[in-house]
Motif scaffolding. Structure first.
Motif, mmCIF file in Angstrom:
data_model
loop_
_atom_site.group_PDB
_atom_site.id
_atom_site.type_symbol
_atom_site.label_atom_id
_atom_site.label_comp_id
_atom_site.label_asym_id
_atom_site.label_seq_id
_atom_site.Cartn_x
_atom_site.Cartn_y
_atom_site.Cartn_z
ATOM 1 N N LEU A 175 0.840 -1.187 0.000
ATOM 2 C CA LEU A 175 0.000 0.000 0.000
ATOM 3 C C LEU A 175 0.882 1.245 0.000
ATOM 4 C CD1 LEU A 175 -2.641 -1.311 0.040
ATOM 5 C CD2 LEU A 175 -2.789 -0.986 2.492
ATOM 6 N N SER A 198 -3.529 5.860 -9.547
ATOM 7 C CA SER A 198 -4.011 4.573 -9.075
ATOM 8 C C SER A 198 -3.715 3.489 -10.114
ATOM 9 C CB SER A 198 -5.511 4.670 -8.809
ATOM 10 O OG SER A 198 -5.965 3.538 -8.121
ATOM 11 N N VAL A 199 -3.940 3.805 -11.367
ATOM 12 C CA VAL A 199 -3.649 2.841 -12.432
ATOM 13 C C VAL A 199 -2.166 2.484 -12.426
ATOM 14 C CG1 VAL A 199 -3.494 2.552 -14.924
ATOM 15 C CG2 VAL A 199 -5.567 3.511 -13.906
ATOM 16 N N GLU A 234 -1.303 0.293 -9.476
ATOM 17 C CA GLU A 234 -1.866 -1.053 -9.596
ATOM 18 C C GLU A 234 -1.027 -1.921 -10.526
ATOM 19 O OE1 GLU A 234 -6.120 -1.065 -10.454
ATOM 20 O OE2 GLU A 234 -6.364 0.555 -9.013
ATOM 21 N N HIS A 253 -1.662 -0.812 -4.109
ATOM 22 C CA HIS A 253 -2.822 0.066 -4.145
ATOM 23 C C HIS A 253 -2.529 1.356 -3.405
ATOM 24 C CE1 HIS A 253 -5.820 -2.550 -5.993
ATOM 25 N NE2 HIS A 253 -5.282 -3.541 -5.326
ATOM 26 N N LEU A 254 -3.378 2.335 -3.643
ATOM 27 C CA LEU A 254 -3.257 3.589 -2.909
ATOM 28 C C LEU A 254 -4.114 3.533 -1.658
ATOM 29 C CD1 LEU A 254 -3.448 6.457 -5.554
ATOM 30 C CD2 LEU A 254 -1.443 5.637 -4.308
ATOM 31 N N LEU A 255 -3.559 3.989 -0.550
ATOM 32 C CA LEU A 255 -4.329 4.160 0.666
ATOM 33 C C LEU A 255 -4.489 5.660 0.893
ATOM 34 C CD1 LEU A 255 -3.999 2.413 4.044
ATOM 35 C CD2 LEU A 255 -3.679 4.877 3.969
#
Lengths: 334, 334
Positions: free
Chosen positions: B64, B90-91, B94, B99-101
């Motif tokens: 994350l 985000s892409v 991924e 992932h982004l938190l």
DNA sequence: GACCTTCATGTGAACGTTCAAACCGCCAAG
DNA sequence: CTTGGCGGTTTGAACGTTCACATGAAGGTC
């Protein structure tokens, strides 16, 4: 990334056992006041925080809520105020000790596959759904698997699965029309989204209802659907202005369409706020920046975010509907 | 939330050991082709995904990356295109299996405390910093702790800590001025952000440089700082238009200020794109919606997102600077 | 045939936490 | 004096994974 303090170390330093420290965090009432105070001191002193992964593994949680970012080309009710919405959502989730995990729609394969993977990996505890479409399959799919979730928006299904919160678009459009009728207008057009879009249809419904209630006669002819929401640039407004019974006021399904009418009106020599009234929807940041400033319907973004999180946790099905607020500016003057 | 498949179950079903399944996922080259194929089949059949928490606990990672959402009232270079930016980010993240938190600025206490807590809890592996301010303390603080991070933007410090990527605002403003000079303009004003804002100052610098290079004489007088970026609504534009040597063109530090000039010009009876040229910055979605459409400088958002993630992982200090692209529309016509 | 190497797979331990149950001292009741 | 209960604390095990190492079979070299 250097080593971090563990619960064991805190325990040692405080002269108690692991479990006592754990209880100080999770069940403080179980500790003697004296012990609790002491343990808390040590925790603060060492700057200790429990490891989220270890805790999650043991308790089978992740303290993360998944949120799928809309692709740029998808337009929902929130897009215009996405940053406000996301911020409010994040704040509300953080109040419950969790965080938002962002993800995006898969470019290939099933939309639901991403949800499946996140659940299988235990990366999230649940989901926050936005940009709900007509007959959106996600609520059903998640409910069947007993996954906690809440929807911002309605699927339009008779019995929508799971809890939801939405903005009453019809009531908003209704407000806009009543405001215009009060200002003396009788020919009020509507710039709508492509038919089938839940948000657009909902707002159009409110406009039609209010027109009928005001006894404005056969309004349905004054409804114009845009072809492509993102590249409309005034096309739908042009069509509306070219109607036989030319409208003296326009209500738009969102601010972008309303702004499009600025160009269309200028071309016809119509001064907005004088010769014609325009009302938008969503109260995007630009509404105050354009000239004349755009009257628009503001969604109670923060309140919605709070309610979403509350319903996510209560998990009771059924929904809540909130009215947007008409923010009157110069564009609806006459 | 029902039980999920575990690695052990996959192993049993495939008739191999735990470690073999683990290797199938993390070190496929270690397996015999036959075994690998079989294990993969079983994995697909059971829809197995390794538990992110267990894996993270063991490998001391979280997969994350923390991202702090700007409060609504903070204005950085990205605010106008925040949704695009966040999506691109985000892409890009991924693609690397992470992932982004999301988190938000603490309302009380030190800004850095939130970063400390996320790290102590091992909730994130690193950070993606946006809305970097002049002398922003975060790069320094993170670098000292050897935490992976990357900054979108510059602190203005001689030796900025850690990797960064930024948009060359000066070069952008330079482009805008050259375009206007080419169109015959000699009195080009600048609508700036409050002095001290890195983004605003950077862009103003480019404008001044280009004016000087074009031999436009003493331009500095044509620089107007807005008092409050969010409630300017044309005030700075009004001041610019009231200057003794009234400008025939305006370059704005962002689209919002540029839009403000639409009102100010209308009040003076100036037609934008005919009597006066206006160029904005950021190419926000509204740029195409207003009338006349606003010429603006587009940031290479997707490319920046990709480079940010690349530099986050390479961790080499130093930076990359990218030029925005001038998108010419009707507002800069004459 | 004894020995070493290489490759493929299996086993025990560990990551840091919480759960379930056990333990301990103390007091009240019998 | 025993017994039971209770508040406060400790102990062993478990969550699901990967690491480090052990094992074992196949093949090559002397």
């Amino acid at each position: 990334m250097h080593r971090e303090t563990t619960l064991e170390e805190v325990a040692e330093r405080a002269g108690v056992s692991r479990q006592t420290v754990s209880n100080a965090l999770n069940a403080p009432h179980k500790l003697h006041e004296r012990t609790l105070g002491h343990v808390r001191e040590v925790i603060a002193e060492l700057g200790y925080r429990p490891d989220a992964r270890a805790r999650g593994l043991r308790t089978n949680t992740s303290s993360l809520i998944g949120y799928c970012l809309p692709s740029d080309d998808v337009a929902g009710s929130v897009n215009a105020v996405m940053d406000q919405y996301l911020h409010a959502l994040s704040v509300a989730i953080e109040r419950t000790g969790r965080h938002l995990l962002l993800f995006t729609r898969a470019t290939h394969g099933s939309e639901l596959e991403v949800y499946r993977e996140l659940l299988a990996a235990h990366s999230v505890d649940g989901f926050l759904l936005s940009d709900i479409r007509t007959h959106d399959p996600r609520p059903q799919w998640l409910a069947e698997r007993a996954v906690p979730f809440v929807s911002f928006g309605r699927t339009g299904d008779e019995q929508q699965r799971g809890p939801w919160v939405d903005v009453d678009g019809a009531a908003g459009a209704d407000q806009a029309v009543r405001h215009l009728v009060h200002g003396g207008h009788t020919r009020i057009g509507f710039l709508g989204l492509p038919a089938g879009n839940r948000v657009g249809d909902d707002r159009a419904r409110g406009w039609l209802r209010a027109c009928a209630a005001a006894g404005l006669g056969d309004c349905e002819r004054m409804l114009v659907h845009c072809a492509d929401e993102h590249h409309d640039n005034g096309d739908s407004a042009r069509r509306a202005l070219a109607l036989p019974e030319s409208p003296t006021a326009l209500v738009a399904a969102n601010d972008a369409l309303a702004l499009g009418s600025y160009a269309a009106c200028a071309e016809r020599g119509l001064r907005i706020g004088e010769d014609i009234a325009v009302i938008g929807f969503d109260d995007s940041p630009t509404a105050t920046k354009v000239h004349p400033a755009l009257t628009s319907l503001r969604q109670p973004v923060e309140h919605i975010a709070q309610r979403l999180v509350a319903r996510l946790d209560s998990a009771e099905p059924g929904g809540e509907l909130y009215e947007p607020e008409l923010v009157v500016r110069a564009s609806s003057a006459p």
